[in-house]
Design an enzyme around this catalytic site. Structure first.
Site, PDB file in Angstrom:
ATOM      1  N   ASP A   6       0.870  -1.191   0.000  1.00 32.06           N
ATOM      2  CA  ASP A   6       0.000   0.000   0.000  1.00 32.06           C
ATOM      3  C   ASP A   6       0.899   1.230   0.000  1.00 32.06           C
ATOM      4  O   ASP A   6       1.397   1.632   1.060  1.00 32.06           O
ATOM      5  CB  ASP A   6      -0.879   0.039   1.256  1.00 32.06           C
ATOM      6  N   ARG A  56       4.713   3.233   2.843  1.00 25.65           N
ATOM      7  CA  ARG A  56       5.525   2.132   3.363  1.00 25.65           C
ATOM      8  C   ARG A  56       7.017   2.313   3.067  1.00 25.65           C
ATOM      9  O   ARG A  56       7.808   1.421   3.337  1.00 25.65           O
ATOM     10  CB  ARG A  56       5.067   0.804   2.737  1.00 25.65           C
ATOM     11  N   HIS A 108     -11.418  -1.773   9.544  1.00 25.97           N
ATOM     12  CA  HIS A 108     -10.354  -2.533  10.208  1.00 25.97           C
ATOM     13  C   HIS A 108     -10.844  -3.022  11.579  1.00 25.97           C
ATOM     14  O   HIS A 108     -10.367  -4.031  12.087  1.00 25.97           O
ATOM     15  CB  HIS A 108      -9.101  -1.680  10.405  1.00 25.97           C
ATOM     16  N   ASP A 131     -10.488  -6.872   0.206  1.00 30.57           N
ATOM     17  CA  ASP A 131      -9.687  -6.235   1.242  1.00 30.57           C
ATOM     18  C   ASP A 131      -9.290  -7.339   2.223  1.00 30.57           C
ATOM     19  O   ASP A 131      -9.767  -8.476   2.143  1.00 30.57           O
ATOM     20  CB  ASP A 131     -10.502  -5.131   1.933  1.00 30.57           C
TER      21      ASP A 131
END
Length: 442
Positions: free
Chosen positions: A157, A165, A269, A341
């Site tokens: 990502d 990242r 999440h 996802d």
């Protein structure tokens, strides 16, 4: 005497005339034969060059079959050919994109690559060390995968802004919102190019970007400045430009989070968000950027863990045949790769068992099941899908549909486990700084 000579002449003239005529025919046949000899000799040479046996006639079978052989070769589908060579276990492995632990290849990761033959790996922030260390980690995974018949997706990502990242030695890229405020699609395309060059420095070949969510809910806890803005037109224009920038540098873009995460007030999440919008309302806002991406033949679409009860009251989008099958596949006419996802997120984990979720999403039309943070989770999905095919709950032809799309994408981008990290860090950092100045000046 006069009459005799006359008669005598007539008597011999007719046979003489016939003889001349016959001689002429003989000469004509001879001439034709000679005229044919060069052609016959040429044909013989062609046959000889093509490896034909001596003594064959000039109209050899090779000449007649060569065009047919070429036609047959043209009709060979290299993706189907590769698919046909895979075992069921290798095909199921291609449908799993898993996470790894730490910053070096451990024994469990090696076993997962060897035994579950996973088709892709995703890195998160905890997998990234220095640029050199991260590149070595990525390369070690590719090397471990070389015993498998298909090259591996190495994904990350890398959006810019708060979702980055890259190590600190790589210059940062501002958020999509900041780029969106310029309303300049050329700057968004450059953003995509720069993001691609960033991830190439570590050897990645897939970037989960751009974000095509329209940030229509100011209280949204998960999207916010990850979106280009609150206008579907702006998000479409800037997002497609970024996608093209990534693509132009040889990085596979994955647009997200279909059907749209911009109007949620819960972070998926942690738990399952619910959006009470009708199909008509979604079509007027959330779906517009994704439809634009489909028209531009986007390589891959990530589907979100959001419940849209007015479309499907029982399954979140990522597990829904209504949303993936009926809408994305059938109505949008999308035949590219669909990725879930992360199936270990709270939205799924709190409401479904992992094996149930895996079966549901494959039946709905997903191609790749993303599962991070646990080697055991990847094994659970692998074992579940193998058992489902062997029991007949899912047909192998359904698996083949997904794996065909995955292999086609890998072949399209000419992925290879021999591809190493590449790029010039110093030049890239200079280019990012120059680009940021353009952003700030607007």
């Amino acid at each position: 005497m006069h009459n005799y000579r006359y008669n005598s002449n007539n008597k011999w003239r007719k046979p003489l005339h016939m003889m001349c005529l016959l001689l002429g025919i003989v000469l004509l046949i001879s001439a034709c034969g000679q005229a044919q000899k060069p052609s016959s000799a040429t044909d013989s040479n062609i046959g000889s060059n093509a490896g034909s046996n001596s003594g064959q006639s000039s109209s050899s079978p090779e000449q007649n079959t060569a065009p047919l052989q070429e036609e047959v070769q043209e009709e060979v589908d290299p993706v189907q050919e590769q698919l046909s060579s895979l075992t069921l276990e290798e095909k199921i492995g291609q449908m799993i994109l898993a996470g790894v632990q730490g910053t070096m290849l451990d024994d469990q990761a090696k076993q997962m690559i060897t035994n579950q033959k996973v088709g892709g790996i995703i890195f998160y922030a905890n997998n990234v060390s220095t640029l050199e260390g991260t590149a070595m980690f990525v390369q070690s995974i590719k090397e471990a995968n070389q015993f498998n018949p298909v090259p591996i997706f190495m994904s990350v990502d890398q959006e810019g802004g708060k979702v980055s990242r890259m190590p600190e030695t790589v210059e940062s890229i501002p958020s999509s919102k900041k780029v969106g405020e310029t309303k300049d699609s050329a700057l968004a395309e450059t953003m995509g190019e720069l993001l691609a060059r960033q991830v190439q420095l570590a050897g990645f070949n897939v970037d989960f970007a751009p974000v095509l969510d329209v940030n229509s809910n100011p209280k949204n806890p998960v999207i916010g400045d990850r979106s280009f803005g609150s206008s579907a037109e702006l998000v479409s224009r800037m997002g497609i430009a970024e996608m093209k920038g990534l693509r132009s540098e040889g990085i596979i873009p994955v647009v997200k989070h279909f059907p749209g995460h911009g109007d949620t007030s819960v972070d998926s999440h942690l738990d399952l968000p619910v959006v009470n919008k009708t199909e008509k309302q979604l079509a007027e806002l959330e779906w517009i950027p994704f439809q634009a991406a489909v028209k531009e033949q986007v390589e891959a679409v990530m589907v979100a863990h959001i419940l849209f009860p007015k479309l499907d009251p029982d399954h979140p989008a990522s597990l829904s045949d209504v949303i993936i099958g009926e809408h994305l596949r059938d109505k949008f006419k999308y035949d590219g790769v669909v990725i879930t996802d992360d199936l270990s997120m709270g939205a799924i984990a709190k409401n479904f068992k992992l094996d149930q979720a895996a079966l549901a999403t494959v039946k709905a039309g997903s191609d790749i099941l993303l599962v991070a943070h646990s080697y055991e989770s990847a094994k659970t999905i692998f074992d579940t899908l193998i058992s489902a095919v062997k029991s007949g709950e899912i047909s192998e032809s359904r698996i083949d549909e997904s794996v065909y799309r995955i292999l086609a994408l890998k072949q399209q981008y000419k992925l290879s486990d021999n591809q190493k990290a590449s790029g010039d860090l110093k030049q890239l950092n200079a280019d990012i700084v120059d680009w940021r100045k353009q952003i700030d000046a607007r």
